[in-house]
Design a protein around this motif. Structure first.
Motif, PDB file in Angstrom:
ATOM      1  N   UNK A   1      -2.628  -3.892  12.908  1.00  0.00           N
ATOM      2  CA  UNK A   1      -2.946  -4.835  11.823  1.00  0.00           C
ATOM      3  C   UNK A   1      -4.331  -4.539  11.265  1.00  0.00           C
ATOM      4  N   UNK A   2      -5.284  -4.247  12.150  1.00  0.00           N
ATOM      5  CA  UNK A   2      -6.630  -3.904  11.687  1.00  0.00           C
ATOM      6  C   UNK A   2      -6.611  -2.593  10.901  1.00  0.00           C
ATOM      7  N   UNK A   3      -5.810  -1.634  11.367  1.00  0.00           N
ATOM      8  CA  UNK A   3      -5.709  -0.356  10.662  1.00  0.00           C
ATOM      9  C   UNK A   3      -5.098  -0.526   9.280  1.00  0.00           C
ATOM     10  N   UNK A   4      -4.049  -1.336   9.194  1.00  0.00           N
ATOM     11  CA  UNK A   4      -3.417  -1.577   7.889  1.00  0.00           C
ATOM     12  C   UNK A   4      -4.379  -2.322   6.970  1.00  0.00           C
ATOM     13  N   UNK A   5      -5.101  -3.286   7.526  1.00  0.00           N
ATOM     14  CA  UNK A   5      -6.083  -4.012   6.722  1.00  0.00           C
ATOM     15  C   UNK A   5      -7.172  -3.094   6.192  1.00  0.00           C
TER      16      UNK A   5
ATOM     17  N   UNK B   1      -9.421   0.157   1.775  1.00  0.00           N
ATOM     18  CA  UNK B   1      -9.797   1.450   1.189  1.00  0.00           C
ATOM     19  C   UNK B   1      -8.983   1.739  -0.068  1.00  0.00           C
ATOM     20  N   UNK B   2      -7.702   1.361  -0.083  1.00  0.00           N
ATOM     21  CA  UNK B   2      -6.826   1.737  -1.186  1.00  0.00           C
ATOM     22  C   UNK B   2      -6.987   0.811  -2.386  1.00  0.00           C
ATOM     23  N   UNK B   3      -7.291  -0.461  -2.170  1.00  0.00           N
ATOM     24  CA  UNK B   3      -7.293  -1.436  -3.264  1.00  0.00           C
ATOM     25  C   UNK B   3      -8.697  -1.916  -3.602  1.00  0.00           C
TER      26      UNK B   3
ATOM     27  N   UNK C   1     -13.747  -2.183  -6.891  1.00  0.00           N
ATOM     28  CA  UNK C   1     -15.200  -2.317  -7.005  1.00  0.00           C
ATOM     29  C   UNK C   1     -15.796  -1.169  -7.806  1.00  0.00           C
ATOM     30  N   UNK C   2     -15.283   0.050  -7.596  1.00  0.00           N
ATOM     31  CA  UNK C   2     -15.773   1.197  -8.358  1.00  0.00           C
ATOM     32  C   UNK C   2     -15.499   1.015  -9.848  1.00  0.00           C
TER      33      UNK C   2
END
Length: 52
Positions: free
Chosen positions: A24-28, A33-35, A40-41
Motif C-alpha cells: 500500500x505504501x509502495x502504491x501510494x 510520483x505519477x500524479x 506540481x511541475x
C-alpha cells in the motif's frame, strides 16, 4: 493440535499484513510520483509562464 502449528498462522498473518502495508505504501508512493509531482511541475511552469 500442536503449539508450533498454532503459532504458524499468526506468523503468516503478521507477514501478510506487513507485506500488505508495504505494498500500500509502495502504491501510494507510485501514485504520488505519477500524479502529484507532474501536477506540481505543471503548476510551477504555469506560474513562471504567466509572470510578465
Amino acid at each position: 493440535m500442536t503449539k508450533p502449528a498454532s503459532h504458524l498462522p499468526a506468523i503468516l498473518t503478521a507477514l501478510a499484513s506487513t507485506l500488505m502495508l508495504a505494498s500500500v505504501m509502495g502504491v501510494g508512493w507510485w501514485v504520488w510520483e505519477q500524479a502529484i509531482t507532474p501536477l506540481l511541475t505543471a503548476l510551477i511552469w504555469l506560474h513562471v509562464i504567466v509572470q510578465p
